[in-house]
Design a protein around this motif. Structure first.
Motif, PDB file in Angstrom:
ATOM      1  N   SER A   7       1.071  -1.263   0.041  1.00 11.55           N
ATOM      2  CA  SER A   7      -0.122  -0.212   0.147  1.00 11.55           C
ATOM      3  C   SER A   7       0.343   1.183  -0.031  1.00 11.55           C
ATOM      4  O   SER A   7       0.692   2.710  -0.462  1.00 11.55           O
ATOM      5  CB  SER A   7      -1.043  -0.037   1.743  1.00 11.55           C
ATOM      6  OG  SER A   7      -0.183  -0.136   2.468  1.00 11.55           O
TER       7      SER A   7
ATOM      8  N   GLY B 154      -3.767   3.050  -2.347  1.00 11.45           N
ATOM      9  CA  GLY B 154      -2.574   2.626  -1.146  1.00 11.45           C
ATOM     10  C   GLY B 154      -3.055   3.241   0.542  1.00 11.45           C
ATOM     11  O   GLY B 154      -3.419   2.621   1.136  1.00 11.45           O
TER      12      GLY B 154
ATOM     13  N   LYS C 194      -6.188   0.249   1.018  1.00 16.43           N
ATOM     14  CA  LYS C 194      -5.091  -0.431   1.972  1.00 16.43           C
ATOM     15  C   LYS C 194      -4.883  -0.938   2.842  1.00 16.43           C
ATOM     16  O   LYS C 194      -5.012  -1.077   3.943  1.00 16.43           O
ATOM     17  CB  LYS C 194      -4.375  -0.916   1.063  1.00 16.43           C
ATOM     18  CG  LYS C 194      -4.941  -1.523  -0.325  1.00 16.43           C
ATOM     19  CD  LYS C 194      -5.715  -2.752  -0.197  1.00 16.43           C
ATOM     20  CE  LYS C 194      -6.181  -3.757  -1.338  1.00 16.43           C
ATOM     21  NZ  LYS C 194      -6.077  -4.845  -1.308  1.00 16.43           N
TER      22      LYS C 194
END
Length: 337
Positions: free
Chosen positions: A96, A287, A290
């Motif tokens: 991420s 990202g 996540k």
């Protein structure tokens, strides 16, 4: 399935920063039109921050009287000394974080493509192709280089501003008051520069009932007042990196609006740059999502141990009355013995 209210709460920062980019794009287009009509750029900045101060200050005074901390030298020192701390949590070993770093680089690269790469002209029916004849001269090529250099400097200063604002809002959590202070100091600084350069030109300070009045009003109320407040609020929860990541989005909005409103030529290079920016934003958002999922998973893993600790510490305690009864029974047994 997640509750709709929770989904809306998570989506609020994203909606806010996208709205901010639309406000910024509107300011750019309106200001460009007003400058073409003869409005002086130094005077525009003075009027912008002055109007923003006058509009925002009353709201800050009324709504933040109880939460506004005192501005001390200690707070000011933290703004100066802590400008590079607590930005964004990045672990390069995590996929991420790698996506966020790559997405940021890609988005910045897309912005550079939109600025420096032209390519073929897109023959749109509403654009003014006569502008192309003027854009190919040597003078305009020099202006393009100067403009690119100024944009680069502006981006660096804007990044510093974002960092300082993010740190300040943590120790001075009154967003409206902070916006009013920023605009007030900006108005003073801009006035000194404008009077030194345009003070001998009274005509430069005149406004009319056209775009020369609309530009200061819009940029002051919306771009400085509303936009700065949105940015401070988002930075308080998401940090400066999150808020800054969406900045290239305004370039795409400006390119689209100016093509219609100002009949400006749209180049293929700008379309490619816009696609690259969107790709970078997608990587950053992926990202961030996540990261949130990992944080939620870690919280759930910690929850059982917390519950065990709570169960141990929450065992029922023996009351004083029960203790007296037990002592009396012990005494009776001793007497019988």
């Amino acid at each position: 399935m997640e509750h709709p209210a929770g989904m809306l709460s998570q989506a609020k920062p994203y909606i806010a920063v996208i709205l901010q980019q639309f406000i910024t794009a509107g300011m750019v287009v309106i200001s460009k039109f007003a400058l073409n009509q003869g409005l002086n750029q130094h005077v525009l900045v003075v009027y912008r921050y002055t109007i923003a101060t006058v509009v925002v200050a009353p709201f800050a005074f009324v709504f933040e009287r109880k939460v506004r901390p005192k501005m001390t030298w200690s707070i000011f020192g933290k703004v100066v000394l802590l400008g590079l701390l607590e930005l964004e949590k990045v672990d390069v070993r995590q996929l991420s974080s790698q996506a966020k770093i790559l997405g940021t680089v890609v988005a910045v690269g897309g912005a550079m493509i939109m600025t420096l790469v032209r390519g073929p002209i897109l023959n749109l029916p509403w654009t003014n192709h006569n502008l192309h004849d003027h854009s190919s001269t040597t003078a305009n090529q020099q202006d393009l280089l100067k403009g690119s250099l100024m944009i680069t400097i502006g981006c660096i200063l804007w990044s510093v501003f974002n960092v300082l604002q993010a740190i300040t809002v943590k120790v001075y959590p009154a967003q409206l008051s902070l916006t009013a202070l920023i605009c007030f100091t900006g108005a003073i600084q801009a006035s000194v520069i404008a009077f030194s350069m345009e003070g001998h030109k009274p005509a430069a300070w005149s406004l009319h009932l056209d775009s020369t009045l609309l530009a200061p009003l819009y940029s002051g109320i919306m771009s400085s007042g509303v936009s700065y407040t949105i940015q401070a609020t988002v930075m308080k929860t998401k940090g400066p990196v999150f808020a800054s990541t969406f900045s290239p989005l305004s370039m795409i909005i400006v390119a689209i609006i100016s093509s219609f409103a100002l009949s400006e030529i749209l180049y293929f290079g700008r379309v490619i740059g816009a696609a690259v920016i969107i790709t970078g934003l997608y990587l950053v958002l992926w990202g961030k999502i996540k990261d949130q999922a990992l944080y939620k998973l870690d919280s759930e893993k910690m929850a059982p141990s917390d519950q065990k600790l709570t169960a141990i510490t929450d065992k029922p305690k023996t009351s004083d009355k029960e203790l007296e009864v037990d002592l009396a029974r012990i005494k009776t047994v001793d007497d019988s013995v």
